[in-house]
Design a protein around this motif. Structure first.
Motif, PDB file in Angstrom:
ATOM      1  N   ASN A  93       0.810  -1.216   0.000  1.00 58.47           N
ATOM      2  CA  ASN A  93       0.000   0.000   0.000  1.00 58.47           C
ATOM      3  C   ASN A  93       0.848   1.272   0.000  1.00 58.47           C
ATOM      4  O   ASN A  93       0.406   2.321   0.462  1.00 58.47           O
ATOM      5  CB  ASN A  93      -0.953  -0.021   1.205  1.00 58.47           C
ATOM      6  CG  ASN A  93      -1.985  -1.128   1.095  1.00 58.47           C
ATOM      7  OD1 ASN A  93      -2.509  -1.380   0.018  1.00 58.47           O
ATOM      8  ND2 ASN A  93      -2.240  -1.809   2.192  1.00 58.47           N
ATOM      9  N   PHE A  94       2.080   1.156  -0.474  1.00 55.16           N
ATOM     10  CA  PHE A  94       2.991   2.273  -0.742  1.00 55.16           C
ATOM     11  C   PHE A  94       3.550   2.955   0.511  1.00 55.16           C
ATOM     12  O   PHE A  94       4.732   3.271   0.566  1.00 55.16           O
ATOM     13  CB  PHE A  94       2.334   3.335  -1.643  1.00 55.16           C
ATOM     14  CG  PHE A  94       1.484   2.802  -2.755  1.00 55.16           C
ATOM     15  CD1 PHE A  94       1.975   1.810  -3.608  1.00 55.16           C
ATOM     16  CD2 PHE A  94       0.199   3.253  -2.958  1.00 55.16           C
ATOM     17  CE1 PHE A  94       1.197   1.298  -4.645  1.00 55.16           C
ATOM     18  CE2 PHE A  94      -0.588   2.747  -3.987  1.00 55.16           C
ATOM     19  CZ  PHE A  94      -0.086   1.773  -4.824  1.00 55.16           C
ATOM     20  N   ASN A  95       2.680   3.217   1.522  1.00 50.82           N
ATOM     21  CA  ASN A  95       3.117   3.883   2.756  1.00 50.82           C
ATOM     22  C   ASN A  95       3.806   5.226   2.495  1.00 50.82           C
ATOM     23  O   ASN A  95       4.812   5.545   3.125  1.00 50.82           O
ATOM     24  CB  ASN A  95       4.044   2.966   3.574  1.00 50.82           C
ATOM     25  CG  ASN A  95       3.275   1.888   4.303  1.00 50.82           C
ATOM     26  OD1 ASN A  95       2.165   1.539   3.912  1.00 50.82           O
ATOM     27  ND2 ASN A  95       3.862   1.338   5.349  1.00 50.82           N
ATOM     28  N   ASP A 104      10.200  14.593  -1.234  1.00 46.37           N
ATOM     29  CA  ASP A 104      10.404  14.558   0.212  1.00 46.37           C
ATOM     30  C   ASP A 104      10.063  13.185   0.796  1.00 46.37           C
ATOM     31  O   ASP A 104      10.646  12.772   1.800  1.00 46.37           O
ATOM     32  CB  ASP A 104       9.583  15.651   0.889  1.00 46.37           C
ATOM     33  CG  ASP A 104      10.149  17.041   0.622  1.00 46.37           C
ATOM     34  OD1 ASP A 104      11.339  17.129   0.237  1.00 46.37           O
ATOM     35  OD2 ASP A 104       9.409  18.037   0.768  1.00 46.37           O
ATOM     36  N   ASN A 105       9.109  12.478   0.203  1.00 42.55           N
ATOM     37  CA  ASN A 105       8.833  11.110   0.621  1.00 42.55           C
ATOM     38  C   ASN A 105      10.062  10.227   0.420  1.00 42.55           C
ATOM     39  O   ASN A 105      10.411   9.417   1.287  1.00 42.55           O
ATOM     40  CB  ASN A 105       7.652  10.535  -0.165  1.00 42.55           C
ATOM     41  CG  ASN A 105       6.331  10.693   0.553  1.00 42.55           C
ATOM     42  OD1 ASN A 105       6.052   9.998   1.532  1.00 42.55           O
ATOM     43  ND2 ASN A 105       5.506  11.612   0.061  1.00 42.55           N
ATOM     44  N   ILE A 106      10.718  10.409  -0.714  1.00 46.50           N
ATOM     45  CA  ILE A 106      11.915   9.601  -1.008  1.00 46.50           C
ATOM     46  C   ILE A 106      13.060   9.995  -0.090  1.00 46.50           C
ATOM     47  O   ILE A 106      13.820   9.133   0.383  1.00 46.50           O
ATOM     48  CB  ILE A 106      12.318   9.783  -2.484  1.00 46.50           C
ATOM     49  CG1 ILE A 106      11.204   9.249  -3.405  1.00 46.50           C
ATOM     50  CG2 ILE A 106      13.635   9.069  -2.778  1.00 46.50           C
ATOM     51  CD1 ILE A 106      11.368   9.647  -4.855  1.00 46.50           C
ATOM     52  N   TYR A 140       2.564  15.365  -5.716  1.00 45.29           N
ATOM     53  CA  TYR A 140       2.207  14.679  -4.471  1.00 45.29           C
ATOM     54  C   TYR A 140       1.670  13.281  -4.790  1.00 45.29           C
ATOM     55  O   TYR A 140       1.172  13.037  -5.898  1.00 45.29           O
ATOM     56  CB  TYR A 140       1.174  15.493  -3.689  1.00 45.29           C
ATOM     57  CG  TYR A 140       1.769  16.710  -3.029  1.00 45.29           C
ATOM     58  CD1 TYR A 140       2.097  16.701  -1.672  1.00 45.29           C
ATOM     59  CD2 TYR A 140       2.034  17.862  -3.769  1.00 45.29           C
ATOM     60  CE1 TYR A 140       2.668  17.813  -1.066  1.00 45.29           C
ATOM     61  CE2 TYR A 140       2.603  18.978  -3.172  1.00 45.29           C
ATOM     62  CZ  TYR A 140       2.919  18.941  -1.823  1.00 45.29           C
ATOM     63  OH  TYR A 140       3.500  20.038  -1.225  1.00 45.29           O
ATOM     64  N   PRO A 141       1.756  12.353  -3.839  1.00 42.74           N
ATOM     65  CA  PRO A 141       1.268  10.996  -4.105  1.00 42.74           C
ATOM     66  C   PRO A 141      -0.165  10.952  -4.631  1.00 42.74           C
ATOM     67  O   PRO A 141      -0.487  10.109  -5.480  1.00 42.74           O
ATOM     68  CB  PRO A 141       1.388  10.317  -2.738  1.00 42.74           C
ATOM     69  CG  PRO A 141       2.529  11.011  -2.075  1.00 42.74           C
ATOM     70  CD  PRO A 141       2.404  12.447  -2.509  1.00 42.74           C
ATOM     71  N   SER A 142      -1.023  11.835  -4.129  1.00 42.79           N
ATOM     72  CA  SER A 142      -2.429  11.847  -4.560  1.00 42.79           C
ATOM     73  C   SER A 142      -2.594  12.286  -6.007  1.00 42.79           C
ATOM     74  O   SER A 142      -3.670  12.113  -6.592  1.00 42.79           O
ATOM     75  CB  SER A 142      -3.253  12.765  -3.650  1.00 42.79           C
ATOM     76  OG  SER A 142      -2.762  14.097  -3.721  1.00 42.79           O
ATOM     77  N   VAL A 152       7.769   5.482  -6.741  1.00 41.70           N
ATOM     78  CA  VAL A 152       8.279   6.426  -5.735  1.00 41.70           C
ATOM     79  C   VAL A 152       8.675   5.660  -4.466  1.00 41.70           C
ATOM     80  O   VAL A 152       9.728   5.916  -3.873  1.00 41.70           O
ATOM     81  CB  VAL A 152       7.224   7.508  -5.422  1.00 41.70           C
ATOM     82  CG1 VAL A 152       7.648   8.348  -4.210  1.00 41.70           C
ATOM     83  CG2 VAL A 152       7.010   8.399  -6.635  1.00 41.70           C
ATOM     84  N   ALA A 153       7.834   4.714  -4.058  1.00 34.77           N
ATOM     85  CA  ALA A 153       8.138   3.904  -2.874  1.00 34.77           C
ATOM     86  C   ALA A 153       9.416   3.083  -3.088  1.00 34.77           C
ATOM     87  O   ALA A 153      10.220   2.921  -2.164  1.00 34.77           O
ATOM     88  CB  ALA A 153       6.963   2.982  -2.561  1.00 34.77           C
TER      89      ALA A 153
END
Length: 254
Positions: A93-95, A104-106, A140-142, A152-153
């Motif tokens: 589910n990517f998280n 920034d997620n990475i 953004y992920p959305s 991205v994950a």
């Protein structure tokens, strides 16, 4: 020499007078650069095994080592740093955090490791090119598709330059096209020497690996090596082994 080594690993859960032996006797090794899939029916112990390797749980007994470090002996504060520095995670589910853009997620695990902005940027550039997400970093992920979110994950998992990538049903939330695309990227990453250990229910997903371990009732029931076989032949053997695992066929042979 093995990168990951498990010897006679057991995990027993106790609740009052009830005891559940999730893992009975698990032994296997994973060499540097290997690509191993773990399969089995629900309740077979796959998630428990992955959690122990990820230092999110501890074995009741047995030995588990990554690069000769005894993971069962890590204290909690050391385990958190170990996960951040030595392991990469790709989840079904990517998280991903919706309040952070993809870049920034990475960067998040490197921020926690207190790396400089310059180092984070230099690490991200080649990974983003390889996973074809350079144009998505400021979104953004959305705002992107499920397949793009999983890329991205994957970038977040790889940017720490981990010794081992743990993938938990990485294609479970993807359609067949996006699943194949992600698995092609896993192949390329593995070709560069990255070690991957993946839990999956999908025979197609497992057919991208070099080796499959089948778990049943807390033990290794069967093992398949791809070797020089075509993916089609390998997939057929995986499917036959799953039939045997379910008890609807005779024990598979490699």
């Amino acid at each position: 020499m093995a990168l990951l080594k498990l010897e006679h690993v057991r995990r027993v859960f106790s609740s009052g007078k009830q005891r559940v032996e999730a893992l009975k006797d698990i032994s296997f090794e994973v060499d540097q650069g290997d690509y191993v899939a773990i399969m089995g029916e629900s309740g077979a112990g796959k998630t428990t095994l992955l959690n122990i390797i990820a230092t999110l749980d501890k074995a009741t007994s047995g030995v588990i080592q990554l690069d000769n470090q005894d993971l069962n002996q890590l204290k909690e504060q050391d385990a958190a740093r170990f996960r951040r520095e030595q392991l990469g995670f790709v989840f079904q589910n990517f998280n991903l955090l919706d309040t952070f853009n993809n870049r920034d997620n990475i960067y998040l695990p490197l921020v926690l490791a207190k790396k400089s902005v310059a180092e984070m940027a230099s690490r991200l550039a080649p990974i983003a090119r390889q996973l074809e997400i350079t144009d998505l970093l400021d979104r953004y992920p959305s705002e992107i598709s499920g397949g793009q979110r999983q890329r991205v994950a994957a970038a977040r998992a790889l940017i720490t330059q981990p010794k081992l990538v743990l993938a938990d049903e990485p294609t479970g939330a993807l359609d067949s096209h996006n699943a194949a695309s992600l698995l092609d990227e896993f192949d390329q990453v593995n070709d560069t020497g990255q070690t991957i250990l993946m839990v999956t229910h999908s025979a197609v997903t497992a057919s991208y690996s070099k080796r499959v371990l089948f778990i049943k009732d807390g033990v290794i029931f069967h093992e398949l090596f791809r070797g020089q076989q075509s993916k089609k032949v390998y997939l057929k053997k995986i499917s036959d082994s799953l039939t045997a695992l379910a008890g609807t066929g005779e024990e598979a042979s490699s």
